[in-house]
Design a protein around this motif. Structure first.
Motif, mmCIF file in Angstrom:
data_model
loop_
_atom_site.group_PDB
_atom_site.id
_atom_site.type_symbol
_atom_site.label_atom_id
_atom_site.label_comp_id
_atom_site.label_asym_id
_atom_site.label_seq_id
_atom_site.Cartn_x
_atom_site.Cartn_y
_atom_site.Cartn_z
ATOM 1 N N SER A 1 45.008 41.018 33.376
ATOM 2 C CA SER A 1 43.760 40.103 32.804
ATOM 3 C C SER A 1 42.461 40.778 33.431
ATOM 4 N N TRP A 2 42.727 41.004 34.932
ATOM 5 C CA TRP A 2 41.423 41.453 35.365
ATOM 6 C C TRP A 2 41.226 42.951 35.222
ATOM 7 N N ALA A 3 42.293 43.802 35.234
ATOM 8 C CA ALA A 3 42.040 45.297 34.794
ATOM 9 C C ALA A 3 41.613 45.262 33.386
ATOM 10 N N LYS A 4 41.943 44.482 32.514
ATOM 11 C CA LYS A 4 41.631 44.517 30.866
ATOM 12 C C LYS A 4 39.810 44.199 30.819
ATOM 13 N N GLU A 5 39.594 43.130 31.810
ATOM 14 C CA GLU A 5 38.305 42.754 31.758
ATOM 15 C C GLU A 5 37.179 43.965 32.526
ATOM 16 N N ASP A 6 37.781 44.338 33.613
ATOM 17 C CA ASP A 6 37.146 45.726 33.901
ATOM 18 C C ASP A 6 37.121 46.642 33.124
ATOM 19 N N HIS A 7 38.165 47.027 32.382
ATOM 20 C CA HIS A 7 38.115 48.132 31.447
ATOM 21 C C HIS A 7 37.127 47.885 30.369
#
Length: 177
Positions: free
Chosen positions: A113-119
């Motif tokens: 979830s955090w990685a998707k938001e960063d992306h």
């Protein structure tokens, strides 16, 4: 193409003019070098944009790997749940393991979830910089030349001009013009 003739004449007069739209069919180097695409590809901020795009690619790779990690954790959790039906004694041990499996899945999902938001944020940043570069090019020109098809692109969206000359306007549909 009429827009290329117009651009050629303007450049010959020393006018700071740029061409919007596809330049694949343009054979004249001077006209190609006056295109938004050429100016974009040679813009001083291009290095900054390339670095952002590399970061975006790395974040995309991270999201891909985290999706695989979540899928692996969920598979382990499903297998553990299926195996827990064996015996009462083993069931208690499996429940303890099941809690660990659920925690691993939750942690993997949080990371994803955090990685998707960063992306998503990085993708917005890339688009913002692309838009800024294009706007700098368009606003830096005294004249912007375009075909009717070219002026409908994203580069021109929301741009305001003092005067617009529309070549072959009678051939355009009203919404396009």
């Amino acid at each position: 193409v009429a827009v290329d003739q117009l651009l050629s004449g303007l450049l010959a007069l020393g006018v700071n003019a740029v061409r919007v739209g596809a330049v694949a069919k343009v054979t004249n180097d001077a006209l190609r070098q006056a295109s938004v695409q050429f100016l974009f590809d040679n813009h001083p901020r291009l290095h900054e944009l390339q670095e952002l795009r590399e970061e975006l690619t790395e974040l995309g790779d991270e999201v891909f790997e985290l999706r695989r990690e979540v899928a692996r954790a969920e598979n382990i959790q499903r297998r553990a749940a299926a195996a827990s039906a064996e015996a009462v004694y083993e069931e208690k041990e499996e429940k303890d393991d099941k809690g660990d499996d659920e925690e691993k899945v939750a942690q993997a999902q949080d990371k994803l979830s955090w990685a998707k938001e960063d992306h998503k944020k990085k993708r917005r940043e890339v688009r913002r910089v692309e838009g800024e570069i294009t706007s700098e090019i368009l606003h830096g020109a005294d004249v912007v030349c375009s075909t009717l098809a070219g002026c409908g692109g994203a580069d021109m969206h929301g741009k305001k001009f003092d005067i617009v000359l529309l070549d072959e306007a009678t051939q355009a549909t009203a919404p396009r013009a």
